[in-house]
Design a protein around this motif. Structure first.
Motif, mmCIF file in Angstrom:
data_model
loop_
_atom_site.group_PDB
_atom_site.id
_atom_site.type_symbol
_atom_site.label_atom_id
_atom_site.label_comp_id
_atom_site.label_asym_id
_atom_site.label_seq_id
_atom_site.Cartn_x
_atom_site.Cartn_y
_atom_site.Cartn_z
ATOM 1 N N ALA A 13 14.615 -5.525 0.996
ATOM 2 C CA ALA A 13 13.227 -5.231 0.612
ATOM 3 C C ALA A 13 13.220 -4.056 -0.375
ATOM 4 O O ALA A 13 13.262 -4.276 -1.591
ATOM 5 C CB ALA A 13 12.392 -4.948 1.847
ATOM 6 N N GLU A 14 13.211 -2.828 0.136
ATOM 7 C CA GLU A 14 13.095 -1.663 -0.755
ATOM 8 C C GLU A 14 13.532 -0.412 -0.009
ATOM 9 O O GLU A 14 13.812 -0.451 1.191
ATOM 10 C CB GLU A 14 11.658 -1.514 -1.245
ATOM 11 C CG GLU A 14 10.685 -1.251 -0.099
ATOM 12 C CD GLU A 14 9.237 -1.222 -0.519
ATOM 13 O OE1 GLU A 14 8.951 -0.971 -1.703
ATOM 14 O OE2 GLU A 14 8.382 -1.440 0.357
ATOM 15 N N GLY A 15 13.562 0.686 -0.748
ATOM 16 C CA GLY A 15 13.962 1.959 -0.155
ATOM 17 C C GLY A 15 12.827 2.952 -0.215
ATOM 18 O O GLY A 15 11.715 2.645 -0.657
ATOM 19 N N SER A 72 12.546 3.371 -9.979
ATOM 20 C CA SER A 72 11.579 4.283 -9.361
ATOM 21 C C SER A 72 10.989 5.159 -10.454
ATOM 22 O O SER A 72 11.557 5.264 -11.540
ATOM 23 C CB SER A 72 12.248 5.165 -8.300
ATOM 24 O OG SER A 72 12.826 6.293 -8.890
ATOM 25 N N THR A 73 9.854 5.775 -10.127
ATOM 26 C CA THR A 73 9.175 6.621 -11.113
ATOM 27 C C THR A 73 10.088 7.704 -11.660
ATOM 28 O O THR A 73 10.141 7.931 -12.862
ATOM 29 C CB THR A 73 7.912 7.223 -10.468
ATOM 30 O OG1 THR A 73 6.939 6.192 -10.417
ATOM 31 C CG2 THR A 73 7.359 8.400 -11.247
ATOM 32 N N SER A 74 10.833 8.380 -10.786
ATOM 33 C CA SER A 74 11.661 9.488 -11.271
ATOM 34 C C SER A 74 12.913 8.984 -11.982
ATOM 35 O O SER A 74 13.283 9.511 -13.022
ATOM 36 C CB SER A 74 12.061 10.401 -10.106
ATOM 37 O OG SER A 74 12.738 9.649 -9.120
ATOM 38 N N ILE A 91 5.573 0.582 -10.308
ATOM 39 C CA ILE A 91 5.188 0.547 -11.725
ATOM 40 C C ILE A 91 6.462 0.452 -12.574
ATOM 41 O O ILE A 91 6.494 -0.224 -13.597
ATOM 42 C CB ILE A 91 4.349 1.797 -12.115
ATOM 43 C CG1 ILE A 91 3.157 1.993 -11.155
ATOM 44 C CG2 ILE A 91 3.902 1.740 -13.577
ATOM 45 C CD1 ILE A 91 2.066 0.976 -11.179
ATOM 46 N N SER A 92 7.542 1.085 -12.108
ATOM 47 C CA SER A 92 8.822 0.967 -12.835
ATOM 48 C C SER A 92 9.388 -0.442 -12.663
ATOM 49 O O SER A 92 10.003 -0.981 -13.587
ATOM 50 C CB SER A 92 9.847 1.982 -12.335
ATOM 51 O OG SER A 92 9.237 3.050 -11.707
ATOM 52 N N ARG A 93 9.208 -1.040 -11.476
ATOM 53 C CA ARG A 93 9.623 -2.441 -11.243
ATOM 54 C C ARG A 93 8.920 -3.348 -12.246
ATOM 55 O O ARG A 93 9.533 -4.182 -12.917
ATOM 56 C CB ARG A 93 9.241 -2.820 -9.803
ATOM 57 C CG ARG A 93 9.442 -4.282 -9.412
ATOM 58 C CD ARG A 93 8.918 -4.472 -7.973
ATOM 59 N NE ARG A 93 9.140 -5.783 -7.435
ATOM 60 C CZ ARG A 93 8.307 -6.807 -7.559
ATOM 61 N NH1 ARG A 93 7.167 -6.660 -8.233
ATOM 62 N NH2 ARG A 93 8.592 -7.984 -7.027
ATOM 63 N N ASN A 116 2.181 7.270 5.386
ATOM 64 C CA ASN A 116 3.061 7.050 6.533
ATOM 65 C C ASN A 116 4.356 6.391 6.094
ATOM 66 O O ASN A 116 4.435 5.173 5.944
ATOM 67 C CB ASN A 116 2.345 6.201 7.582
ATOM 68 C CG ASN A 116 3.131 6.203 8.869
ATOM 69 O OD1 ASN A 116 4.359 6.334 8.836
ATOM 70 N ND2 ASN A 116 2.458 6.068 9.973
ATOM 71 N N TYR A 117 5.375 7.220 5.862
ATOM 72 C CA TYR A 117 6.688 6.753 5.398
ATOM 73 C C TYR A 117 7.699 6.680 6.533
ATOM 74 O O TYR A 117 8.902 6.601 6.285
ATOM 75 C CB TYR A 117 7.199 7.710 4.304
ATOM 76 C CG TYR A 117 6.909 7.209 2.909
ATOM 77 C CD1 TYR A 117 5.671 6.650 2.603
ATOM 78 C CD2 TYR A 117 7.858 7.276 1.900
ATOM 79 C CE1 TYR A 117 5.399 6.177 1.337
ATOM 80 C CE2 TYR A 117 7.597 6.798 0.631
ATOM 81 C CZ TYR A 117 6.363 6.249 0.357
ATOM 82 O OH TYR A 117 6.091 5.771 -0.904
ATOM 83 N N LEU A 118 7.207 6.738 7.808
ATOM 84 C CA LEU A 118 8.157 6.867 8.921
ATOM 85 C C LEU A 118 9.180 5.751 8.953
ATOM 86 O O LEU A 118 10.362 5.983 9.225
ATOM 87 C CB LEU A 118 7.394 6.908 10.245
ATOM 88 C CG LEU A 118 6.758 8.262 10.535
ATOM 89 C CD1 LEU A 118 5.990 8.211 11.841
ATOM 90 C CD2 LEU A 118 7.813 9.355 10.576
ATOM 91 N N VAL A 145 0.859 -1.202 0.000
ATOM 92 C CA VAL A 145 0.000 0.000 0.000
ATOM 93 C C VAL A 145 0.881 1.234 0.000
ATOM 94 O O VAL A 145 1.839 1.319 0.769
ATOM 95 C CB VAL A 145 -0.845 0.061 1.289
ATOM 96 C CG1 VAL A 145 -1.899 1.144 1.171
ATOM 97 C CG2 VAL A 145 -1.457 -1.267 1.581
ATOM 98 N N LYS A 146 0.542 2.187 -0.839
ATOM 99 C CA LYS A 146 1.331 3.428 -0.883
ATOM 100 C C LYS A 146 0.671 4.434 0.061
ATOM 101 O O LYS A 146 -0.104 5.291 -0.365
ATOM 102 C CB LYS A 146 1.397 3.934 -2.327
ATOM 103 C CG LYS A 146 2.585 4.828 -2.593
ATOM 104 C CD LYS A 146 2.805 4.959 -4.082
ATOM 105 C CE LYS A 146 3.675 6.141 -4.435
ATOM 106 N NZ LYS A 146 5.020 6.090 -3.921
ATOM 107 N N THR A 147 0.944 4.267 1.358
ATOM 108 C CA THR A 147 0.319 5.168 2.339
ATOM 109 C C THR A 147 1.211 6.388 2.554
ATOM 110 O O THR A 147 2.386 6.368 2.238
ATOM 111 C CB THR A 147 0.127 4.497 3.726
ATOM 112 O OG1 THR A 147 1.338 4.571 4.455
ATOM 113 C CG2 THR A 147 -0.328 3.075 3.603
#
Ligand code: PLP
Length: 319
Positions: A206-208, A269-271, A233-235, A176-178, A172-174
């Protein structure tokens, strides 16, 4: 009083480059899109977002991004308020209004943000007035990230673990990125240029913060299993391109031993789309930046989007 007391609405608008934003039913200057301090997105991170980018001012995979946004909203039981088609058409309206404000060789991040809304006085997750919906554009940080394409990304693995799926799905792209922010702070304390890649709770990569992780070993591309990471989406784009190029791609557990012994490592990543990694925890990866498979995937990505994003970044390097 702080310096903001001297700001006029005009000076605030000038800071945003004159951009406009969709804010709860209206398209307004950015400076007028003010979110309440009682909004649950601000209070608890009780919100989702999704971000795509433009290539040469053309939006990339909007349908897939809106589909992911709707899956995030459904998981958190937040009312989307608008239909998927409305999100797409308003996104295009905001983008078209903002495109004349950037140069032809510049591009935007394009983001939809939805919070559960303004808290009601009760403690349960009910709101007054419904969700807060924002659709906005921001120029990509091309200059700031240009060296990554020349030198590669220095990955550092912090001790803090990525949120496990049994606590909150990392798919989920929430807002809350803490967890990712804490990982990034720790990595940057060790190396200010580092990008953090967090381990999952079993000790696999996992991921960044905003990127997915890949290794290439003996001609095989590997990336962490989808249950443990955001479905970038880039993955997804890179995995399809790998298949088209007949390069085997496997989703499996990757540990630090696998990563430092890989022939190539890259992030998506998207960018950045596809960007080479030069080291993991200070251990140099591969002989060339980018390695041959990273380069083949990058070229295939450039062909797909019909835009040379690597030159776009590299052209911003200081002479
Ligand atoms: N992982 C996380 C946690 C992210 O926030 C992002 C970026 O949105 C990604 C991975 C990469 O996803 P995408 O390729 O869709 O930008």
């Amino acid at each position: 009083m702080g310096s903001e007391s001297s700001q006029t609405p005009q000076s605030r608008q000038a800071e945003t480059g004159g951009r406009v934003v969709y804010f709860n039913g209206e398209i307004v200057p950015e400076a007028e899109a003010l979110v309440s301090f009682r909004d649950r997105g601000f209070k608890y991170g009780d919100a989702v977002f999704d971000t795509t980018r433009t290539f040469g001012h053309e939006i990339f995979r909007l349908d897939e991004h809106i589909d992911r946004l709707f899956k995030s909203l459904r998981y958190l039981q937040i009312d989307p308020v608008l239909s998927a088609d409305e999100y797409k058409s308003i996104t295009m309206e905001v983008l078209e209004a903002n495109l004349p404000l950037i140069a032809g060789d510049n591009d935007y991040w394009v983001t939809q943000r939805v919070s559960r809304g303004i808290d009601s006085p009760d403690i349960d997750a009910t709101t007054e007035g419904g969700p807060t919906v924002i659709i906005e554009c921001l120029p990509l940080p091309l200059k700031e990230r240009a060296t990554l394409f020349r030198d590669g990304i220095e990955v550092v693995i912090p001790s803090i673990r990525r949120t496990p799926p049994d606590a909150l799905s990392p798919r989920v792209k929430t807002n809350n990125y803490l967890n990712l922010i804490m990982g990034d702070l720790e990595a940057k304390a060790r190396n200010p240029k580092a990008w953090a890649i967090l381990l999952d709770s079993s000790g696999n990569l996992a991921e960044g913060i905003g990127s997915n992780f890949f290794t290439v070993t003996d001609g095989v591309i590997r990336t962490p299993r989808s249950r443990f990471v955001l479905g970038g989406i880039s993955r997804d784009t890179v995995m399809s391109l790998g298949k088209q190029l007949d390069i085997p791609i496997i989703e499996e557990d990757i540990d630090l031993y696998d990563a430092v012994n890989a022939d190539e490592v890259f992030l998506t990543s998207t960018s950045l789309c596809v960007c080479p990694v030069s080291s993991v925890n200070g251990v140099k990866i591969g002989a060339d930046i980018p390695g041959p498979i990273t380069k083949a995937l990058t070229n295939a990505y450039i062909d797909l989007v019909d835009y040379d994003f690597v030159s776009q970044y590299l052209s911003r390097l200081e002479a």
